[in-house]
Design a protein around this motif. Structure first.
Motif, PDB file in Angstrom:
ATOM      1  N   ALA A 157       0.829  -1.210   0.000  1.00 28.42           N
ATOM      2  CA  ALA A 157       0.000   0.000   0.000  1.00 28.42           C
ATOM      3  C   ALA A 157       0.862   1.257   0.000  1.00 28.42           C
ATOM      4  O   ALA A 157       0.438   2.303  -0.477  1.00 28.42           O
ATOM      5  CB  ALA A 157      -0.917   0.006   1.208  1.00 28.42           C
ATOM      6  N   LEU A 158       2.049   1.147   0.545  1.00 32.13           N
ATOM      7  CA  LEU A 158       2.896   2.327   0.681  1.00 32.13           C
ATOM      8  C   LEU A 158       4.098   2.308  -0.250  1.00 32.13           C
ATOM      9  O   LEU A 158       4.964   3.160  -0.155  1.00 32.13           O
ATOM     10  CB  LEU A 158       3.360   2.452   2.139  1.00 32.13           C
ATOM     11  N   LYS A 159       4.113   1.353  -1.145  1.00 32.37           N
ATOM     12  CA  LYS A 159       5.342   1.218  -1.928  1.00 32.37           C
ATOM     13  C   LYS A 159       5.568   2.374  -2.901  1.00 32.37           C
ATOM     14  O   LYS A 159       6.676   2.614  -3.337  1.00 32.37           O
ATOM     15  CB  LYS A 159       5.425  -0.140  -2.624  1.00 32.37           C
ATOM     16  N   GLU A 160       4.479   3.102  -3.189  1.00 34.04           N
ATOM     17  CA  GLU A 160       4.655   4.257  -4.067  1.00 34.04           C
ATOM     18  C   GLU A 160       4.692   5.574  -3.286  1.00 34.04           C
ATOM     19  O   GLU A 160       4.561   6.642  -3.857  1.00 34.04           O
ATOM     20  CB  GLU A 160       3.514   4.309  -5.085  1.00 34.04           C
ATOM     21  N   VAL A 161       4.835   5.460  -1.980  1.00 33.73           N
ATOM     22  CA  VAL A 161       4.913   6.669  -1.145  1.00 33.73           C
ATOM     23  C   VAL A 161       6.383   6.937  -0.828  1.00 33.73           C
ATOM     24  O   VAL A 161       7.037   6.106  -0.204  1.00 33.73           O
ATOM     25  CB  VAL A 161       4.109   6.491   0.160  1.00 33.73           C
ATOM     26  N   ARG A 162       6.863   8.068  -1.287  1.00 29.99           N
ATOM     27  CA  ARG A 162       8.299   8.342  -1.105  1.00 29.99           C
ATOM     28  C   ARG A 162       8.641   8.678   0.341  1.00 29.99           C
ATOM     29  O   ARG A 162       9.589   8.161   0.886  1.00 29.99           O
ATOM     30  CB  ARG A 162       8.732   9.516  -1.982  1.00 29.99           C
ATOM     31  N   HIS A 163       7.871   9.598   0.934  1.00 26.57           N
ATOM     32  CA  HIS A 163       8.216  10.042   2.287  1.00 26.57           C
ATOM     33  C   HIS A 163       6.987  10.113   3.174  1.00 26.57           C
ATOM     34  O   HIS A 163       5.983  10.709   2.786  1.00 26.57           O
ATOM     35  CB  HIS A 163       8.813  11.451   2.264  1.00 26.57           C
ATOM     36  N   ILE A 164       7.082   9.528   4.331  1.00 27.41           N
ATOM     37  CA  ILE A 164       6.011   9.701   5.318  1.00 27.41           C
ATOM     38  C   ILE A 164       6.557  10.612   6.400  1.00 27.41           C
ATOM     39  O   ILE A 164       7.619  10.357   6.984  1.00 27.41           O
ATOM     40  CB  ILE A 164       5.560   8.358   5.910  1.00 27.41           C
TER      41      ILE A 164
END
Ligand SMILES: Nc1ncnc2c1ncn2[C@@H]1O[C@H](COP(=O)(O)OP(=O)(O)OP(=O)(O)O)[C@@H](O)[C@H]1O
Ligand SMILES: [Mg+2]
Length: 269
Positions: A7-14
């Motif tokens: 789910a977060l693999k395309e999220v660069r920075h949290i």
């Protein structure tokens, strides 16, 4: 740092927006910072992690409910942001007394069962404090960094120190402090007046060896924007407060890009 799941693999920075003390303006900073990041052309998500007191839907006047496609929740889109909050899901009958493990479960779902898609930044508005809930969250979410919001008074600054310790404990880099309600600009004389102690966060940032990322003025339009759901970054983009959020966005971007590790380089597109 834990492995990013699908789910977060395309999220660069949290990025976590945190504070030791409640009521210092964390949600306001999170919402306006997300808008300022989006203005740079970035893809931005905003996740309200305050399960007990979600305020993002009110601050952004969101009445829409998220939809579900397949097994994933689709965040609501407004002003170019992808937004999700417990306040969008709860009804008046929903219990407000979530037990600890339930909160952790909800937050896991918020992160991993949501169609966040491709994001440059996912801004998380953390609940106030440095207790169990915050610690759990900092461990569940693969955070790239955190900013700690404080006001200039010693009571808030003391809690900001606790916030720093908490993130250090879980190896999350603290990018710096944000001083909210730093000063007031009088519309008669245009001078900056310190309402609270002057340069409080500046001193503490220096002592803790952290950058002071931005100083946000106290401004009735900020409060009005929060109540009406028309954030100052949208309603008064040229205001001193909006410019301070822009400065914060630049500082955060620079700091996060500098911290991109070898491990996450494959996420670049
Ligand atoms: N710079 C500012 N100038 C004027 N009012 C502000 C400013 N920042 C925040 N406020 C107001 O202060 C109140 C508290 O802000 P906010 O809800 O963002 O704090 P919080 O830290 O998220 O609170 P909580 O700990 O309850 O989550 C709100 O009414 C908000 O509009
Ligand atoms: Mg809040």
């Amino acid at each position: 740092m834990m492995q990013k799941t699908d789910a977060l693999k395309e999220v660069r920075h949290i990025l976590a927006v945190a504070s030791g003390k409640g009521g210092v303006g964390k949600s306001t900073v999170a919402a306006n910072l997300a808008l300022a990041l989006a203005k740079t052309g970035a893809q931005v998500g905003l996740l309200d992690c305050d399960i007990y007191g979600p305020s993002i839907p009110m601050m952004l006047a969101i009445t829409e409910r998220p939809t579900v496609i397949g097994e994933k929740v689709v965040p609501v889109e407004k002003w170019g942001l992808k937004i999700l909050s417990m306040g969008m899901l709860a009804t008046e009958d929903t219990p407000v007394i979530w037990r600890g493990p339930m909160v952790a479960g909800i937050l896991q779902q918020f992160l991993f069962q949501v169609a966040w898609g491709r994001l440059d930044y996912l801004v998380m508005d953390l609940p106030p404090g440095t207790g169990d809930a915050q610690l759990t969250l900092s461990q569940i979410a693969p955070l790239s960094g955190a900013v700690i919001v404080t006001t200039p008074q010693d009571v808030a600054l003391l809690d900001a120190r606790r916030g720093l310790k908490m993130f250090q404990q879980v190896n999350v880099p603290v990018l710096g402090l944000v001083e909210n309600m730093s000063y007031f600009v009088c519309d008669q004389c245009q001078k900056k007046h310190a309402i609270f102690k002057s340069k409080g966060a500046f001193r503490v940032a220096k002592e803790l060896n952290l950058p002071l990322l931005a100083e946000i003025p106290i401004d009735p339009d900020v409060a009005e924007g929060g109540d009406s759901g028309n954030p100052i970054f949208i309603s008064h983009p040229e205001s001193e407060a909006a410019l301070a959020y822009e400065k914060l966005a630049r500082a955060v971007t620079t700091s996060l890009e500098k911290n991109v590790s070898e491990e996450s380089l494959h996420l670049k597109w």
